[in-house]
Design a protein around this motif. Structure first.
Motif, PDB file in Angstrom:
ATOM      1  N   LEU A  77       0.768  -0.987   0.034  1.00 19.70           N
ATOM      2  CA  LEU A  77       0.142   0.261   0.163  1.00 19.70           C
ATOM      3  C   LEU A  77       0.934   1.046   0.090  1.00 19.70           C
ATOM      4  O   LEU A  77       0.465   2.341  -0.775  1.00 19.70           O
ATOM      5  N   TYR A  78       1.970   1.198   0.606  1.00 17.90           N
ATOM      6  CA  TYR A  78       2.913   2.292   0.588  1.00 17.90           C
ATOM      7  C   TYR A  78       3.472   2.681  -0.490  1.00 17.90           C
ATOM      8  O   TYR A  78       3.473   4.029  -0.814  1.00 17.90           O
ATOM      9  N   LEU A  79       4.083   1.518  -1.377  1.00 23.34           N
ATOM     10  CA  LEU A  79       4.395   1.875  -2.656  1.00 23.34           C
ATOM     11  C   LEU A  79       3.537   2.217  -3.723  1.00 23.34           C
ATOM     12  O   LEU A  79       3.686   2.483  -5.146  1.00 23.34           O
ATOM     13  N   ALA A  80       2.032   1.923  -3.600  1.00 22.15           N
ATOM     14  CA  ALA A  80       1.132   2.377  -4.164  1.00 22.15           C
ATOM     15  C   ALA A  80       1.010   3.908  -4.429  1.00 22.15           C
ATOM     16  O   ALA A  80       0.524   4.418  -5.218  1.00 22.15           O
ATOM     17  N   GLU A  81       1.786   4.603  -3.550  1.00 15.48           N
ATOM     18  CA  GLU A  81       1.754   6.068  -3.282  1.00 15.48           C
ATOM     19  C   GLU A  81       3.100   6.716  -3.255  1.00 15.48           C
ATOM     20  O   GLU A  81       3.131   7.779  -3.731  1.00 15.48           O
ATOM     21  N   HIS A  82       3.973   5.970  -3.144  1.00 15.43           N
ATOM     22  CA  HIS A  82       5.413   6.320  -2.699  1.00 15.43           C
ATOM     23  C   HIS A  82       6.426   5.728  -3.619  1.00 15.43           C
ATOM     24  O   HIS A  82       6.071   4.502  -3.950  1.00 15.43           O
ATOM     25  N   ASP A  83       7.573   6.198  -4.087  1.00 13.02           N
ATOM     26  CA  ASP A  83       8.409   5.483  -4.876  1.00 13.02           C
ATOM     27  C   ASP A  83       9.374   4.595  -4.031  1.00 13.02           C
ATOM     28  O   ASP A  83       9.715   5.170  -2.564  1.00 13.02           O
ATOM     29  N   LEU A  84       9.919   3.690  -4.422  1.00 14.88           N
ATOM     30  CA  LEU A  84      10.902   2.874  -3.855  1.00 14.88           C
ATOM     31  C   LEU A  84      12.228   3.353  -4.525  1.00 14.88           C
ATOM     32  O   LEU A  84      12.403   3.741  -5.648  1.00 14.88           O
ATOM     33  N   GLN A  85      13.282   3.586  -3.193  1.00 18.03           N
ATOM     34  CA  GLN A  85      14.319   4.064  -3.623  1.00 18.03           C
ATOM     35  C   GLN A  85      15.274   2.926  -4.491  1.00 18.03           C
ATOM     36  O   GLN A  85      15.194   1.973  -4.520  1.00 18.03           O
ATOM     37  N   PRO A  86      15.764   3.411  -5.893  1.00 16.89           N
ATOM     38  CA  PRO A  86      16.539   2.605  -6.621  1.00 16.89           C
ATOM     39  C   PRO A  86      17.391   1.970  -5.965  1.00 16.89           C
ATOM     40  O   PRO A  86      18.270   2.464  -5.088  1.00 16.89           O
ATOM     41  N   GLN A  87      17.983   0.814  -6.357  1.00 13.30           N
ATOM     42  CA  GLN A  87      19.068  -0.139  -5.935  1.00 13.30           C
ATOM     43  C   GLN A  87      20.457   0.467  -6.713  1.00 13.30           C
ATOM     44  O   GLN A  87      20.427   1.044  -7.665  1.00 13.30           O
ATOM     45  N   GLU A  88      21.649   0.687  -5.953  1.00  8.68           N
ATOM     46  CA  GLU A  88      22.539   1.117  -6.471  1.00  8.68           C
ATOM     47  C   GLU A  88      23.169   0.254  -7.517  1.00  8.68           C
ATOM     48  O   GLU A  88      23.582   0.830  -8.705  1.00  8.68           O
ATOM     49  N   ARG A  89      23.175  -0.915  -7.363  1.00  9.98           N
ATOM     50  CA  ARG A  89      23.344  -2.104  -8.574  1.00  9.98           C
ATOM     51  C   ARG A  89      22.397  -2.866  -8.445  1.00  9.98           C
ATOM     52  O   ARG A  89      21.878  -3.723  -7.532  1.00  9.98           O
ATOM     53  N   ILE A  90      21.508  -3.409  -9.639  1.00  6.65           N
ATOM     54  CA  ILE A  90      20.692  -3.972  -9.527  1.00  6.65           C
ATOM     55  C   ILE A  90      21.163  -5.498 -10.008  1.00  6.65           C
ATOM     56  O   ILE A  90      21.744  -5.686 -10.976  1.00  6.65           O
ATOM     57  N   PRO A  91      20.945  -6.373  -8.772  1.00  7.80           N
ATOM     58  CA  PRO A  91      21.508  -7.653  -9.092  1.00  7.80           C
ATOM     59  C   PRO A  91      20.637  -8.495 -10.415  1.00  7.80           C
ATOM     60  O   PRO A  91      19.349  -8.239 -10.669  1.00  7.80           O
ATOM     61  N   GLY A  92      21.476  -9.411 -11.065  1.00  3.36           N
ATOM     62  CA  GLY A  92      20.527 -10.235 -11.885  1.00  3.36           C
ATOM     63  C   GLY A  92      19.910 -11.169 -11.382  1.00  3.36           C
ATOM     64  O   GLY A  92      19.867 -11.600 -10.505  1.00  3.36           O
ATOM     65  N   ARG A  93      19.220 -11.978 -12.587  1.00  8.24           N
ATOM     66  CA  ARG A  93      18.177 -12.872 -12.094  1.00  8.24           C
ATOM     67  C   ARG A  93      19.027 -14.161 -12.028  1.00  8.24           C
ATOM     68  O   ARG A  93      19.779 -14.542 -12.715  1.00  8.24           O
ATOM     69  N   LYS A  94      18.926 -14.890 -10.834  1.00  7.81           N
ATOM     70  CA  LYS A  94      19.188 -16.261 -10.728  1.00  7.81           C
ATOM     71  C   LYS A  94      18.897 -17.275 -11.644  1.00  7.81           C
ATOM     72  O   LYS A  94      19.325 -18.458 -11.758  1.00  7.81           O
ATOM     73  N   ALA A  95      17.779 -17.080 -12.007  1.00 12.09           N
ATOM     74  CA  ALA A  95      17.072 -18.099 -13.138  1.00 12.09           C
ATOM     75  C   ALA A  95      16.177 -17.351 -13.683  1.00 12.09           C
ATOM     76  O   ALA A  95      15.540 -16.407 -13.522  1.00 12.09           O
ATOM     77  N   GLU A  96      15.512 -18.045 -15.069  1.00 13.19           N
ATOM     78  CA  GLU A  96      14.703 -17.547 -15.860  1.00 13.19           C
ATOM     79  C   GLU A  96      13.508 -18.619 -15.900  1.00 13.19           C
ATOM     80  O   GLU A  96      13.674 -20.010 -16.043  1.00 13.19           O
ATOM     81  N   PRO A  97      12.194 -18.062 -15.768  1.00 15.61           N
ATOM     82  CA  PRO A  97      11.173 -18.972 -15.907  1.00 15.61           C
ATOM     83  C   PRO A  97      10.989 -19.536 -17.192  1.00 15.61           C
ATOM     84  O   PRO A  97      11.366 -18.790 -18.391  1.00 15.61           O
ATOM     85  N   ALA A  98      10.616 -20.975 -17.518  1.00 14.82           N
ATOM     86  CA  ALA A  98      10.583 -21.508 -18.931  1.00 14.82           C
ATOM     87  C   ALA A  98       9.606 -20.713 -19.576  1.00 14.82           C
ATOM     88  O   ALA A  98       9.630 -20.908 -20.719  1.00 14.82           O
ATOM     89  N   HIS A  99       8.387 -20.158 -19.076  1.00 12.51           N
ATOM     90  CA  HIS A  99       7.310 -19.669 -19.764  1.00 12.51           C
ATOM     91  C   HIS A  99       7.230 -18.484 -19.364  1.00 12.51           C
ATOM     92  O   HIS A  99       7.034 -18.030 -18.159  1.00 12.51           O
ATOM     93  N   GLN A 100       6.828 -17.495 -20.465  1.00 15.44           N
ATOM     94  CA  GLN A 100       6.480 -16.161 -20.024  1.00 15.44           C
ATOM     95  C   GLN A 100       5.488 -15.351 -20.793  1.00 15.44           C
ATOM     96  O   GLN A 100       5.217 -14.107 -20.821  1.00 15.44           O
ATOM     97  N   ASP A 101       4.491 -16.383 -21.375  1.00 15.56           N
ATOM     98  CA  ASP A 101       3.547 -15.720 -22.113  1.00 15.56           C
ATOM     99  C   ASP A 101       2.211 -15.714 -21.238  1.00 15.56           C
ATOM    100  O   ASP A 101       1.515 -16.652 -20.970  1.00 15.56           O
TER     101      ASP A 101
END
Length: 601
Positions: A77-101
C-alpha cells in the motif's frame, strides 16, 4: 533517560493485522498506542499483501482496538503512493522461468472499487509460472512477483518507476521486505521492535545502519515439556536464537525468562526485560454484578492454553456439590473438542462458549475467578486484565508469566502445573469465604493499577538507547562473524579428547593474534572453569586437545559444565555456545560408555 526530550519514531513490526487477533498483536498495537500518546504518532508495520488494510485499521479504531494516532504501514500500500528508492546496483536474475506468455487469471480491487490492487497471471501449459502485478493508484505497475520451479522454488520480485523502468530486483520476498523496511525506518531517531516470530526469521539478515534490531519474545523459547537449560528450542524461536549474533537486543517479558536465556546462551548485555503494556479499561455503568460461582477462561482455544484442564476443575467442583458456571471466551482449533469434552463430563449448561468478545473486561468483572491452565506462556497479560476487574486468577505455576503477576494467597492463587484437585480446592475456598474473595479481589485490582502506572515507554527508549551503544561498539570490534558447531570428537591415545569445531570465520580477515579457545563454564555459577587454546586451524575447522587431567580438576562434578567457543582478537573477544550441526539423529553415550542414537524430537 536518553530519549526523554527528543521525538522518537516508533515502529512495531509484525506480519499482518486482521479484524480479530490474539495476544501478540494486541501487545503490538497497545505498545504502538503508548508511543503515539507520548510522541504524537507511531506505526504498526505489516508485510502481508492485503488490499483491505485501510478498512481493517478504520474498523479497529472504531472498536477501540487501535489508536487513531497509530498508522498502519505496508509495503504494497505504501508503494502504491510512494516511490521505492532505486538500488545502487541491480542484481541479475538467478534463473529464468521457462514460460513467460502470461495470461490474466483474476484481479483484486481495492474495497469500494477505487482501483486495482493487484492482478494474478499464469504462464505455461499448466499455469506452472505464476505472476502477481501490484498497481499504483495511478494505474502503473510498481512491482511484479514471479514464482516458478526449475528444480528449486524460485521467486523474482522486480520494482519499477512510474515510467516502467526497472529500479530494483529481489530474489526473495524477504529481501524485498528488508530493503523497503530500511527505507522507512533506518534513521537515527527510530525505535523498531519486531514482534512476530515469522517476520523475525525473514529479518535475521537485515543489515541496519542506525536502528538496532530488537526482537520481543512473547512466549517461552523452548518446545513444550523441554528443559530450559538443555531442551530443544521452540519451532518459532529456535531459528531466531540460532541467529542471535545478528540481533542487537532480545527483550523478554519476565526476569525468569531472561535468566533462563542468559544462563543457557550468555549475551547478558543484549538481553532485557520489559513487561507488556496493559491498556486501562473502564466499564460503562452499570457495573455488572459479580457471580459468586461464575468462573472464566479467556484466550485462544489452542492446545497450549490447555482449556480442558479448566473443564476438569469445574467437573471436580461439581462432584463436590458446587455448581459453578464456566464462561469460555475465545475461539480456536480446540473449540469442537472442548465442546465434546464438556458434554462427556456432563457439564451441560455449566459451560458457556462465548466465542470472541469485545466485552472481555465486563466478563471479568462479572466472574469470581479466572482459571488459567496454560502449559507455558511469555507473560500471560490476560491474568493482569482479569485482576484489573477484580477477577481473582487461579493459575498453574508455569514458565514464565503467572508468578510475575500473582502473589500466592494475596492477589490470586498459584498451584502446581496440572494439579486439578488443588485448583478446585482454591476455587472452593473463594466460594466458601466471601470475605477472603472480597479481600483478594481488591488486592488484585490494586496490583493491576500499580502495574498500569509503570512508564514502559521510557523503559523501551532506555533499552533501545543501550542497544544502540552496543551496536556501535560491535561495529568497531575486531572480532568477525563466526559459528560454533561441533564437527567431530576423536579419542587419541592417553584417554584425552580431540575436538573439531566448525567456525566459518573469514581467516583472511583475522589478524595474526587471533586465537580460538574452548571455554568450560559451570552452568550453575557461570564461573569460567578452564579454557583450552586451539592446537591448529585448517580452513573452517579449529582443533582442540582436551587433557583428561584438566577435566578432572573441574569441581562440582554433579553440576553440568557448558562449552563455549571463544574467538579472541587483540583486546576484543566473543563467546558462542558450542552446538551440534543440524541432524535427524543425535549420538550419545550410555552410562556403560556404549554409543547410542536417538531421533531428534
Amino acid at each position: 533517560m536518553v530519549f526523554k526530550e527528543q521525538h522518537v519514531d516508533a515502529y512495531m513490526v509484525t506480519w499482518k493485522l486482521e479484524r480479530e487477533f490474539g495476544g501478540m498483536t494486541t501487545v503490538c498495537t497497545q505498545r504502538a498506542a503508548a508511543f503515539a500518546e507520548r510522541h504524537g504518532s507511531a506505526a504498526v508495520i505489516t508485510f502481508a499483501p492485503n488490499a483491505q488494510i485501510p478498512q481493517i485499521a478504520e474498523e479497529l479504531v472504531e472498536r477501540g482496538k487501535l489508536s487513531p494516532k497509530v498508522k498502519v504501514l505496508n509495503p504494497y500500500l505504501y508503494l502504491a503512493e510512494h516511490d521505492l528508492q532505486p538500488q545502487e546496483r541491480i542484481p541479475g536474475r538467478k534463473a529464468e522461468p521457462a514460460h513467460q506468455d502470461f495470461t490474466l487469471s483474476d484481479s483484486v480491487r481495492h474495497p469500494g472499487g477505487t482501483g486495482v490492487f493487484c492482478e494474478h497471471s499464469v504462464a505455461g501449459p499448466e499455469g506452472e509460472v505464476r505472476q502477481t502485478a501490484y498497481f499504483r493508484n495511478d494505474g502503473t505497475v510498481f512491482l511484479t512477483d514471479t514464482k516458478f520451479h526449475d528444480g528449486k522454488h524460485r521467486r523474482i520480485l522486480e520494482a519499477f518507476d512510474r515510467t516502467g523502468m526497472l529500479v530494483a530486483r529481489f530474489n526473495s520476498a524477504a529481501s524485498f521486505y528488508r530493503y523497503w523496511l530500511s527505507q522507512i525506518v533506518d534513521h537515527p531517531d527510530s525505535l523498531v521492535v519486531i514482534d512476530s516470530k515469522f517476520t523475525a526469521a525473514m529479518l535475521a539478515s537485515w543489515k541496519t545502519v542506525h536502528v538496532p534490531k530488537v526482537f520481543a519474545f512473547h512466549s517461552i523459547h523452548v518446545a513444550k515439556g523441554q528443559d530450559l537449560a538443555t531442551g530443544k528450542l521452540s519451532k518459532g524461536h529456535g531459528p531466531i536464537i540460532e541467529e542471535r549474533a545478528n540481533w542487537d537486543a532480545f527483550v523478554f517479558l519476565t526476569r525468569a525468562q531472561r535468566q533462563a536465556y542468559v544462563e543457557r546462551f550468555g549475551n547478558p548485555d543484549s538481553a532485557f526485560v520489559i513487561p507488556n503494556p496493559l491498556k486501562p479499561s473502564f466499564l460503562q455503568p452499570p457495573e455488572p454484578e459479580r457471580g459468586a460461582t461464575d468462573l472464566i477462561v479467556a484466550g485462544s482455544l489452542t492446545p497450549n492454553k490447555n482449556v480442558a484442564a479448566a473443564l476438569d476443575a469445574v467437573h471436580e467442583l461439581s462432584r463436590r456439590g458446587k455448581h459453578p458456571t464456566l464462561h469460555i471466551v475465545g475461539e480456536g482449533s480446540e473449540r469442537d473438542a472442548l465442546e465434546v469434552r464438556a458434554a462427556e463430563l456432563g457439564l451441560g449448561e455449566q459451560v458457556v462458549f462465548h466465542g470472541f468478545s469485545d466485552q472481555l473486561p465486563r466478563r471479568f468483572a462479572s466472574c469470581l475467578a479466572q482459571l488459567f491452565t496454560s502449559t507455558n506462556e511469555g507473560q500471560a497479560l490476560v491474568i493482569l486484565e482479569a485482576q484489573a476487574q477484580g477477577c481473582i486468577p487461579v493459575s498453574f505455576d508455569i514458565n514464565f508469566g503467572p508468578a510475575d503477576s500473582i502473589t500466592d494467597g494475596s492477589n490470586g492463587f498459584l498451584v502446581p502445573h496440572g494439579d486439578i484437585q488443588l485448583m478446585a480446592d482454591r476455587v472452593e475456598q473463594l466460594m466458601d469465604d466471601p470475605a477472603l474473595a472480597a479481600r483478594m479481589s481488591q488486592q488484585a485490582r490494586t496490583f493491576a493499577r500499580e502495574y498500569q502506572s509503570r512508564d514502559l515507554v521510557s523503559l523501551w527508549e532506555e533499552t533501545v538507547s543501550i542497544a544502540k551503544l552496543f551496536k556501535k561498539k560491535a561495529a568497531t570490534s575486531d572480532v568477525p562473524h563466526f559459528d560454533a558447531r561441533l564437527s567431530g570428537v576423536e579419542f587419541p591415545a592417553g584417554q584425552g579428547l580431540q575436538v573439531k569445531v566448525e567456525h566459518h570465520a573469514d581467516l583472511d580477515a583475522l589478524s595474526a593474534d587471533a586465537v580460538f579457545e574452548l571455554v568450560f563454564v559451570n552452568r550453575g555459577s557461570k564461573e569460567e572453569l578452564a579454557s583450552v587454546p586451539s592446537t591448529g586451524v585448517e580452513g573452517e575447522l579449529a582443533f582442540f586437545d582436551v587433557d583428561p587431567q584438566l577435566l578432572g580438576e573441574i569441581p562440582e562434578q554433579d553440576t553440568a559444565v557448558d562449552v563455549n567457543l571463544r574467538l579472541r582478537v587483540g583486546k576484543d573477544a566473543e563467546d558462542k555456545r558450542l552446538g551440534l550441526p543440524e541432524s535427524m539423529i543425535l549420538p550419545y553415550f550410555t552410562t556403560q560408555k556404549n554409543l547410542s542414537f536417538r531421533p531428534e524430537q
